[in-house]
Design an enzyme around this catalytic site. Structure first.
Site, PDB file in Angstrom:
ATOM      1  N   LYS A   1       0.839  -1.213   0.000  1.00  0.00           N
ATOM      2  CA  LYS A   1       0.000   0.000   0.000  1.00  0.00           C
ATOM      3  C   LYS A   1       0.867   1.254   0.000  1.00  0.00           C
ATOM      4  CE  LYS A   1      -1.729   1.526   4.080  1.00  0.00           C
ATOM      5  NZ  LYS A   1      -1.365   2.922   4.368  1.00  0.00           N
ATOM      6  N   ASN A   2       1.843   1.290   0.916  1.00  0.00           N
ATOM      7  CA  ASN A   2       2.596   2.537   1.078  1.00  0.00           C
ATOM      8  C   ASN A   2       3.617   2.767  -0.030  1.00  0.00           C
ATOM      9  OD1 ASN A   2       1.067   3.163   3.253  1.00  0.00           O
ATOM     10  ND2 ASN A   2       2.593   2.593   4.800  1.00  0.00           N
TER      11      ASN A   2
ATOM     12  N   CYS B   1      -4.564  12.878  13.637  1.00  0.00           N
ATOM     13  CA  CYS B   1      -5.285  11.625  13.461  1.00  0.00           C
ATOM     14  C   CYS B   1      -5.082  10.765  14.693  1.00  0.00           C
ATOM     15  CB  CYS B   1      -4.824  10.903  12.196  1.00  0.00           C
ATOM     16  SG  CYS B   1      -3.179  10.257  12.346  1.00  0.00           S
TER      17      CYS B   1
ATOM     18  N   ILE C   1       8.486   6.670  16.558  1.00  0.00           N
ATOM     19  CA  ILE C   1       7.998   7.427  15.390  1.00  0.00           C
ATOM     20  C   ILE C   1       6.752   8.223  15.771  1.00  0.00           C
ATOM     21  CG2 ILE C   1       7.275   7.277  12.965  1.00  0.00           C
ATOM     22  CD1 ILE C   1      10.015   6.115  13.269  1.00  0.00           C
TER      23      ILE C   1
ATOM     24  N   ARG D   1       0.960  14.447  13.630  1.00  0.00           N
ATOM     25  CA  ARG D   1       1.394  14.267  12.247  1.00  0.00           C
ATOM     26  C   ARG D   1       1.528  15.547  11.424  1.00  0.00           C
ATOM     27  NH1 ARG D   1      -0.935   8.905   9.750  1.00  0.00           N
ATOM     28  NH2 ARG D   1       0.964   9.114   8.559  1.00  0.00           N
ATOM     29  N   PRO D   2       2.510  16.374  11.772  1.00  0.00           N
ATOM     30  CA  PRO D   2       2.711  17.615  11.022  1.00  0.00           C
ATOM     31  C   PRO D   2       3.265  17.366   9.614  1.00  0.00           C
ATOM     32  CG  PRO D   2       4.458  17.294  12.639  1.00  0.00           C
ATOM     33  CD  PRO D   2       3.486  16.180  12.845  1.00  0.00           C
ATOM     34  N   VAL D   3       3.184  18.392   8.761  1.00  0.00           N
ATOM     35  CA  VAL D   3       3.790  18.299   7.418  1.00  0.00           C
ATOM     36  C   VAL D   3       4.783  19.441   7.212  1.00  0.00           C
ATOM     37  CG1 VAL D   3       1.950  16.990   6.295  1.00  0.00           C
ATOM     38  CG2 VAL D   3       1.801  19.486   6.361  1.00  0.00           C
ATOM     39  N   ASP D   4       5.296  19.981   8.327  1.00  0.00           N
ATOM     40  CA  ASP D   4       6.200  21.133   8.220  1.00  0.00           C
ATOM     41  C   ASP D   4       7.429  20.844   7.359  1.00  0.00           C
ATOM     42  OD1 ASP D   4       6.692  19.341  10.448  1.00  0.00           O
ATOM     43  OD2 ASP D   4       8.341  20.653  11.018  1.00  0.00           O
TER      44      ASP D   4
ATOM     45  N   ASP E   1       4.564   0.464  11.890  1.00  0.00           N
ATOM     46  CA  ASP E   1       3.318  -0.129  11.383  1.00  0.00           C
ATOM     47  C   ASP E   1       3.137  -1.591  11.800  1.00  0.00           C
ATOM     48  OD1 ASP E   1       2.726   2.276  10.242  1.00  0.00           O
ATOM     49  OD2 ASP E   1       3.380   1.737   8.228  1.00  0.00           O
TER      50      ASP E   1
ATOM     51  N   ARG F   1      -8.697  -0.324   5.093  1.00  0.00           N
ATOM     52  CA  ARG F   1      -7.908   0.674   4.373  1.00  0.00           C
ATOM     53  C   ARG F   1      -6.574   0.096   3.928  1.00  0.00           C
ATOM     54  NH1 ARG F   1      -7.033   5.758   7.533  1.00  0.00           N
ATOM     55  NH2 ARG F   1      -6.008   6.130   5.561  1.00  0.00           N
TER      56      ARG F   1
ATOM     57  N   ARG G   1      -4.434  10.549   4.777  1.00  0.00           N
ATOM     58  CA  ARG G   1      -3.326  11.499   4.872  1.00  0.00           C
ATOM     59  C   ARG G   1      -2.324  11.361   3.733  1.00  0.00           C
ATOM     60  NH1 ARG G   1      -2.162  14.276   9.267  1.00  0.00           N
ATOM     61  NH2 ARG G   1      -0.033  14.214   8.516  1.00  0.00           N
TER      62      ARG G   1
HETATM   63  N1  EPU Z   1       7.019  14.439  10.876  1.00  0.00           N
HETATM   64  C1  EPU Z   1       7.252  15.759  11.200  1.00  0.00           C
HETATM   65  N2  EPU Z   1       7.148  16.685  10.208  1.00  0.00           N
HETATM   66  C2  EPU Z   1       6.845  16.371   8.939  1.00  0.00           C
HETATM   67  C3  EPU Z   1       6.614  15.011   8.610  1.00  0.00           C
HETATM   68  C4  EPU Z   1       6.718  14.069   9.607  1.00  0.00           C
HETATM   69  O1  EPU Z   1       7.521  16.097  12.353  1.00  0.00           O
HETATM   70  O2  EPU Z   1       6.766  17.272   8.090  1.00  0.00           O
HETATM   71  C5  EPU Z   1       7.127  13.404  11.924  1.00  0.00           C
HETATM   72  C6  EPU Z   1       5.837  12.635  12.196  1.00  0.00           C
HETATM   73  O3  EPU Z   1       5.029  13.318  13.121  1.00  0.00           O
HETATM   74  C7  EPU Z   1       6.361  11.330  12.742  1.00  0.00           C
HETATM   75  C8  EPU Z   1       7.625  11.116  11.918  1.00  0.00           C
HETATM   76  O4  EPU Z   1       7.946  12.397  11.400  1.00  0.00           O
HETATM   77  O5  EPU Z   1       6.746  11.490  14.068  1.00  0.00           O
HETATM   78  C9  EPU Z   1       7.551  10.156  10.769  1.00  0.00           C
HETATM   79  O6  EPU Z   1       6.467  10.488   9.928  1.00  0.00           O
HETATM   80  P1  EPU Z   1       6.504  10.232   8.364  1.00  0.00           P
HETATM   81  O7  EPU Z   1       6.386  11.551   7.689  1.00  0.00           O
HETATM   82  O8  EPU Z   1       7.662   9.387   8.007  1.00  0.00           O
HETATM   83  O9  EPU Z   1       5.159   9.432   8.161  1.00  0.00           O
HETATM   84  P2  EPU Z   1       4.219   9.494   6.902  1.00  0.00           P
HETATM   85  O10 EPU Z   1       5.034   9.699   5.696  1.00  0.00           O
HETATM   86  O11 EPU Z   1       3.107  10.435   7.165  1.00  0.00           O
HETATM   87  C10 EPU Z   1       4.330   6.948   6.349  1.00  0.00           C
HETATM   88  C11 EPU Z   1       3.336   5.828   6.208  1.00  0.00           C
HETATM   89  C12 EPU Z   1       2.794   5.460   7.570  1.00  0.00           C
HETATM   90  C13 EPU Z   1       3.971   5.040   8.445  1.00  0.00           C
HETATM   91  C14 EPU Z   1       5.009   6.167   8.516  1.00  0.00           C
HETATM   92  C15 EPU Z   1       6.249   5.802   9.280  1.00  0.00           C
HETATM   93  C16 EPU Z   1       2.481   6.131   3.998  1.00  0.00           C
HETATM   94  C17 EPU Z   1       1.351   6.482   3.123  1.00  0.00           C
HETATM   95  N3  EPU Z   1       2.286   6.237   5.304  1.00  0.00           N
HETATM   96  O12 EPU Z   1       3.614   8.036   6.918  1.00  0.00           O
HETATM   97  O13 EPU Z   1       1.923   4.342   7.371  1.00  0.00           O
HETATM   98  O14 EPU Z   1       3.512   4.747   9.737  1.00  0.00           O
HETATM   99  O15 EPU Z   1       5.407   6.538   7.177  1.00  0.00           O
HETATM  100  O16 EPU Z   1       6.860   4.693   8.723  1.00  0.00           O
HETATM  101  O17 EPU Z   1       3.525   5.735   3.511  1.00  0.00           O
HETATM  102  C18 EPU Z   1       0.122   2.929   7.853  1.00  0.00           C
HETATM  103  O18 EPU Z   1       0.336   2.360   6.778  1.00  0.00           O
HETATM  104  O19 EPU Z   1      -0.656   2.465   8.733  1.00  0.00           O
HETATM  105  C19 EPU Z   1       0.807   4.193   8.141  1.00  0.00           C
HETATM  106  C20 EPU Z   1       0.387   5.057   9.070  1.00  0.00           C
END
Ligand code: EPU
Length: 436
Positions: free
Chosen positions: A22-23, A118, A332, A123-126, A310, A402, A94
């Site tokens: 999926k990811n 969530c 994480i 889960r920020p996107v900064d 995960d 999902r 997301r």
């Molecule tokens: N983070 C920040 N700022 C950002 C982005 C992330 O502080 O701008 C922090 C997050 O809060 C977290 C850490 O960085 O503490 C890691 O987050 P990451 O961005 O790597 O997660 P993601 O890309 O949103 C993907 C997977 C998740 C999986 C995580 C970690 C996808 C679509 N989603 O999420 O999958 O848990 O990486 O491996 O690839 C799932 O499949 O159930 C799932 C949640």
């Protein structure tokens, strides 16, 4: 709303084939937005999941026609002008944020609904936004939307945070950088196999990315990409979930279509629990026959190649029955423990301290109604239910759907007593926030 009804206690036996990841599939689908009108991507081995259908719907809004044939998806750009990813879709998934980078890179503008918090944390996107700013995109937030504009130019982007790197953040910056003018260096890039897959796909589309799989990626921008075909890698999280189900039930299951080298830490953890493993070229046999109780282990989730967050819930489920004390630390998502309280309802002894859970293994779990609060928490509760005495009901399985294609049918094929039923008591309340 559906629920799973499980009568636990049957050891799983047999062979099961893992579906596509999926990811990996979700960002690869978003990469279609990098193409001009008429351009086409063909992705094979794409799992048929709610999240994949959501991404197809979002891409449909953005001018991409998505057609499924068996396990393949053909994604064709029919209109390369739309730039808006609407709230009603983004709020349910997301991973929708993955359209941000390719939209700015190819269409010069993006309006993407800001993903909120969530069930597994804030889960920020900064880092996504800072990275795009480094590539000279102008970013603002208006009416709940990320508004991004500009012609991208290469730069150095640092993606590290206290937790490691960001997976979809790396995806976004990569997809932006491949069409940015000049050279981009991405420092502290995520190394997850799913990110590597995206990079390989982009190179097949004509991008010039070097250092795939390393913390530093070098991207030489190109003017234009072309269509490509690629097979999606097997889902290591689905594979790990089947491994957990085999281990907790004292089962003997051969998992097919696995890249064992992407799962070293997971296999090592099972091994430390006393589970016997046999890895073939694309198979892993997980044999826990005759093991009364597994050994306790300490598990800490970390960015790849560390233990995947995960799979934390599924492995916590196993450890509730281990013969001793285990410590599970979440590095994480420090709040990703909603399953712990539900496992306690089944008789588990878990004490939570900040981002750590201390688990005193008990001899048995007893079936109970429990609530899935997110995708992987739900999977963890299913794993626990397979070993619990009596009847477990896992409510809100739309979370599980999902990320797992008909999980109950697949576990039944291994001998589990699990079925899907309507949850008559469920009210028509809105689904909780998105997780993946
Ligand atoms: N983070 C920040 N700022 C950002 C982005 C992330 O502080 O701008 C922090 C997050 O809060 C977290 C850490 O960085 O503490 C890691 O987050 P990451 O961005 O790597 O997660 P993601 O890309 O949103 C993907 C997977 C998740 C999986 C995580 C970690 C996808 C679509 N989603 O999420 O999958 O848990 O990486 O491996 O690839 C799932 O499949 O159930 C799932 C949640």
């Amino acid at each position: 709303m559906d629920k799973f009804v499980i009568h636990g206690g049957r050891p799983l036996r047999g062979r099961i084939r893992v579906h596509g990841s999926k990811n990996a599939a979700l960002p690869m689908m978003a990469a279609s937005l990098l193409l001009h009108r008429g351009g086409r991507l063909v992705l094979r081995n794409v799992p048929d999941l709610a999240d994949v259908r959501t991404m197809a719907r979002l891409l449909g809004e953005l001018g991409v026609d998505v057609q499924r044939s068996g396990s393949s998806l053909a994604l064709t750009v029919v209109d390369d002008r739309p730039v808006r990813a609407p709230y009603d879709i983004v709020k349910t998934m997301r991973a929708s944020i993955c359209v941000l980078g390719p939209l700015i890179a190819r269409r010069g503008e993006a309006q993407v609904s800001f993903p909120g918090g969530c069930a597994i944390g804030s889960r920020p996107v900064d880092l996504h936004l800072k990275g795009l700013q480094r590539l000279h995109s102008r970013i603002g937030v208006r009416n709940g939307y990320i508004m991004a504009r500009g012609r991208l130019r290469g730069s150095t982007v640092y993606l590290g945070g206290t937790f490691g790197s960001t997976v979809t953040g790396t995806d976004n910056i990569l997809m932006a950088a491949v069409l940015a003018k000049g050279r981009t260096v991405i420092e502290h890039a995520a190394q997850e196999p799913e990110v590597q897959e995206l990079a390989h796909l982009l190179n097949l589309m004509g991008a010039r990315i070097e250092g795939i799989g390393n913390h530093r990626l070098l991207v030489h921008g190109v003017d234009r990409l072309h269509g490509a075909q690629k097979t999606v890698i097997p889902d290591r999280i689905e594979a790990g979930t089947f491994m957990a189900a085999a281990a907790i039930t004292g089962g003997d299951v051969t998992i097919e279509n696995v890249h064992a080298e992407d799962m070293t830490v997971v296999l090592e953890t099972l091994n430390q629990m006393g589970v016997r493993l046999e890895a073939g070229t694309y198979t892993v046999r997980v044999n826990a026959r005759g093991l009364k109780r597994l050994d306790p282990v300490d598990v800490t989730s970390l960015p790849y190649p560390g233990f995947p967050t995960d799979l934390q819930a599924q492995f916590m489920a196993i450890l509730t029955l281990a013969k001793g004390i285990s410590v599970v630390t979440e590095r994480i998502y420090p709040d990703r423990f909603t399953h712990a309280a539900e496992l306690s309802r089944m008789g588990a002894e878990i004490r939570k301290q900040e981002s750590t859970a201390i688990i005193h293994g008990v001899p048995r779990l007893s079936g109970a109604p429990v609530m899935a609060s997110d995708l992987r928490a739900g999977a963890g509760l299913v794993v626990a239910g397979l070993a619990a005495r009596g009847r477990t009901e896992v409510l809100r399985v739309y979370h599980v759907d999902r990320g797992y294609d008909r999980l109950e049918e697949r576990l039944s094929s291994l001998g589990a007593n699990i079925r899907r039923a309507k949850d008559a008591a469920a009210t028509a309340t809105a689904p909780a926030a998105a997780t993946a």
